[in-house]
Design an enzyme around this catalytic site. Sequence first.
Site, mmCIF file in Angstrom:
data_model
loop_
_atom_site.group_PDB
_atom_site.id
_atom_site.type_symbol
_atom_site.label_atom_id
_atom_site.label_comp_id
_atom_site.label_asym_id
_atom_site.label_seq_id
_atom_site.Cartn_x
_atom_site.Cartn_y
_atom_site.Cartn_z
ATOM 1 N N GLU A 290 -36.819 9.599 11.175
ATOM 2 C CA GLU A 290 -36.314 10.043 9.882
ATOM 3 C C GLU A 290 -36.978 9.237 8.763
ATOM 4 O OE1 GLU A 290 -31.940 10.901 7.861
ATOM 5 O OE2 GLU A 290 -32.127 9.267 9.308
ATOM 6 N N LYS B 40 -31.620 18.706 7.685
ATOM 7 C CA LYS B 40 -30.474 17.924 8.153
ATOM 8 C C LYS B 40 -29.170 18.488 7.583
ATOM 9 C CE LYS B 40 -28.864 13.078 8.154
ATOM 10 N NZ LYS B 40 -29.216 11.719 7.655
ATOM 11 N N CYS C 19 -30.515 12.115 12.931
ATOM 12 C CA CYS C 19 -29.724 10.906 12.703
ATOM 13 C C CYS C 19 -28.219 11.150 12.752
ATOM 14 C CB CYS C 19 -30.151 10.272 11.377
ATOM 15 S SG CYS C 19 -29.707 8.517 11.216
#
Length: 276
Positions: free
Chosen positions: A41, A110, A151
Amino acid sequence: MECHLLQMNSQGSPERDLAWVRSQLASLARTPDPRLVILPEACLHMAAGPWNRFAEPDEGPNQQALAQMAREFDLYLLAGTLPITAGDGRAYASSCLYGPDGTRLGRYDKIHMFDAKVGDGKSYHESAHTCPGDGVRVVDTPFGRLGWAVCYDLRFPELFTALVELGAEIIALPSAFTYNTGQAHWEVLVRARAIESQCYLLAANQCGVHRDGRRTWGHSLVVDPWGRVIADGGEEPGRISVKLDPELITQARDAIPVQQHRRHAGGGDNDENEIL
């Protein structure tokens, strides 16, 4: 099936970080078999300031630079996350997969925003500058059906269930887990998602201290569909390389056919469903 995870200590300088990625790709042996490389990320903008400050349009210069590397080194490159302009002034945390010809094969934005206090002296409010995505992504590759998450998404098992329902066999997870949360939760969460999904989990993480003093956990992991850790990147920048065995996916799913057994709980008139 050859897979490489690059564990980075990005410092928010795209030029510096692109040069480091290039050096790693150049050191890979060329083979006739397809190769997959996964970046973490915020691979080019870690701790450089508000995410939206560095946003570029779709197919912008940094995206093009990474696409060119995929083409130059003849590999599949999953480019961590990059800030791509959103319509509300924020930026998406976009993870793009490029093929060996430089073509973008898929983009995942995301979904879950990290708004949290984790005891490291910092307060995180990702939603202030990052716009959440609204869909899951799975694409066909020579490695199998590849899905991905980013994440904080790791804490939401329903996302991984959705990926498997779309046919995912391998799941990539570019990440920048903080040191505190990584130390407490990283390995157990990655292994849990691999066990639940019966997929390979390829979790490329940031590591070390970054420009703003933030410290990330490292320990990039490759976990097989049975939940076994087959590679751990430790705490320093570098690369972990593994060969994936698709037969292990079949074996895990044949042994415990979770997807066939899945039942979705719902409401109804039965008293047993009531919350007391």
